[in-house]
Design an enzyme around this catalytic site. Structure first.
Site, PDB file in Angstrom:
ATOM      1  N   SER A   4       0.825  -1.202   0.000  1.00 27.23           N
ATOM      2  CA  SER A   4       0.000   0.000   0.000  1.00 27.23           C
ATOM      3  C   SER A   4       0.867   1.263   0.000  1.00 27.23           C
ATOM      4  CB  SER A   4      -0.972  -0.031   1.179  1.00 27.23           C
ATOM      5  OG  SER A   4      -1.947   0.981   1.068  1.00 27.23           O
ATOM      6  N   ASP A  63      -0.506  -4.003  -4.028  1.00 25.03           N
ATOM      7  CA  ASP A  63      -1.664  -3.109  -4.096  1.00 25.03           C
ATOM      8  C   ASP A  63      -1.287  -1.699  -3.639  1.00 25.03           C
ATOM      9  OD1 ASP A  63      -4.301  -3.040  -5.082  1.00 25.03           O
ATOM     10  OD2 ASP A  63      -5.086  -2.784  -3.068  1.00 25.03           O
ATOM     11  N   HIS A 114      -7.837  -5.420  -0.527  1.00 29.18           N
ATOM     12  CA  HIS A 114      -6.548  -4.735  -0.432  1.00 29.18           C
ATOM     13  C   HIS A 114      -5.478  -5.683   0.138  1.00 29.18           C
ATOM     14  CE1 HIS A 114      -4.150  -1.156  -0.561  1.00 29.18           C
ATOM     15  NE2 HIS A 114      -4.053  -0.994   0.748  1.00 29.18           N
TER      16      HIS A 114
END
Length: 450
Positions: free
Chosen positions: A157, A181, A251
């Site tokens: 992330s 992601d 996610h």
């Protein structure tokens, strides 16, 4: 007796001392998020000598730690936004998998103080500061003779962009960046200087699993993987009534998919394609045109295709997965030729059986067109590899229950396995009545072109 008690006491004291030496990632909670946390970066070192006992790596004098071997490759594992303050659930297993795979330094970048804050924008600001901290450490490593090409940064992330900022500070000389992601909010639409991009390392790969919410939508690396299209992941809840999993499941799936690739017991092929629709339609299965070695394998071993990928601008790839480990699916390219006078539209359900186990797939992502003597193609991905295939079952439906039932006359159906170099399976002259399952034994395909 006295000597024995003294010995036991000394052993207990030694065990307590060892326990105190083991560092753990900062563990916070929601109250810290509400009040906000100031940035503090801690570097936790794991090696094969201390797989389950992290050592704190000093920013000022990292080389005083005898377990930090500069001649070994180094992998930085960088987490992202932590709105509840808890350590990532995947952290321990990820470290163990990496060290099982290769002898290396695994450095967990613990910036939980700084990532735990209800104010996401404040956390985004901290990403540059974390990158500056890592830049200082890697600069010290470089000055001591470390090979920057042997550094691998795995960022989750916001950690993906931290990796990018760090790599940019070394003009892309770091060996590899893996973005799991990469965060989208505050980064979507930004120029390359404000996010991860292919120039940040010698090889940059990005996995997309939540691009319609928390993740980044567009390509970021030399190769970008869009698992299940890059948005909704199988097995993840689709409604807000499922609680926190509704927000984080898609996610977080990126981490578990990549971890499965480190283990490599169930490899996943990534198919270069312009869109997910074309991939599902079976238009991107010809891997021989990509490299002599075929399509790249997703994840940790993708570096084998590095030279080919660097010749291209940016490669967009797609694959499908199961909802849980093992995530790999087993694909067939299905080609069908019909001889109905009229064109029919509908869906197919295909079942494979080896006499004991079965695997089934419903090809319902769109209505297929069956036109006389025109080959229709589609990708069928099964959740397990059933071999040898002794029986195949087909069911045709139009999805229009109130209309007269249709009959689909197949001149030929061919199932070409996409893995294991197995021979195609065929059947000729078959009649399918709508909503009725037909089972048959496949036969070798004839050398015919319809």
């Amino acid at each position: 007796m006295v000597c024995w008690l003294v010995l036991v006491t000394l052993m207990l004291m030694f065990d307590v001392h060892r326990a105190q030496e083991c560092e753990e990632m900062t563990d916070l909670d929601l109250k810290h998020s509400l009040s906000g946390t100031s940035l503090n970066v801690r570097l936790l070192l794991y090696t094969r000598v201390n797989v389950s006992c992290a050592q704190l790596l000093s920013h000022r004098e990292p080389f005083r730690n005898p377990r930090f071997n500069l001649s070994s490759p180094s992998t930085f594992l960088i987490h992202g936004y932590r709105p509840t303050g808890s350590p990532p659930v995947w952290l321990t297993q990820f470290v163990q998998l990496l060290l099982q795979r290769r002898d290396m330094n695994v450095i967990v970048v613990d910036w939980n103080r700084g990532a735990t804050n209800i104010n996401y924008w404040k956390v985004v600001d901290n990403t540059r500061k974390v990158a500056a901290n890592l830049t200082d450490l890697i600069q010290k490593m470089k000055e001591k003779g470390a090979d920057l090409g042997s550094i691998h940064m795995i960022g989750v992330s916001l950690g993906a962009h931290i990796s990018g900022f760090t790599g940019a500070n070394f003009n892309g000389s770091i060996g590899r960046i893996t973005a799991l992601d990469p965060a989208g909010p505050e980064f979507n639409g930004q120029p390359p200087s404000e996010r991860l991009d292919p120039s940040d390392a010698q090889f940059v790969e990005a996995l997309h699993t939540d691009m319609d919410a928390l993740g980044y939508r567009d390509v970021l690396g030399h190769i970008d993987y869009y698992a299940n299209g890059g948005a909704d992941q199988p097995g993840c809840p689709r409604t807000i009534f499922s609680g926190s999993q509704y927000f984080k499941c898609d996610h977080q799936r990126s981490v578990f998919l990549y971890m499965s690739s480190v283990n490599s017991s169930c490899p996943i092929t990534a198919y270069p394609c312009d869109s997910y629709t074309l991939f599902q339609d079976g238009e991107c299965m010809d891997c021989g045109r990509f490299t002599p070695d075929g399509c790249p394998v997703f994840g940790y071993d993708a570096v084998r295709w590095k030279d080919r990928l660097l010749q291209l601008i940016q490669t967009r790839t797609y694959f499908q997965t199961n909802k849980a480990s093992p995530f790999c699916k087993f694909g067939y390219k299905v080609d069908i030729v019909t001889w109905n006078q009229k064109t029919h539209w509908g869906y197919l359900t295909i079942k494979l059986s080896d006499g004991q186990e079965e695997a089934q797939v419903e090809l319902n992502h769109k209505s297929l067109m069956f036109e006389r003597f025109v080959e229709s193609s589609v990708l069928a991905q099964f959740d397990r590899d059933v071999q040898p295939v002794k029986e195949i079952s087909l069911k045709f439906c139009t999805g229009k229950g109130l209309r007269p039932r249709k009959k689909l006359r197949l001149l030929r159906i061919r199932l070409t396995p996409l893995q294991n170099h197995l021979r195609p399976l065929c059947r000729y002259d078959l009649l399918l009545e709508e909503n009725k399952e037909v089972t048959f034994r496949p036969i070798p395909c004839e050398d015919s072109n319809f």
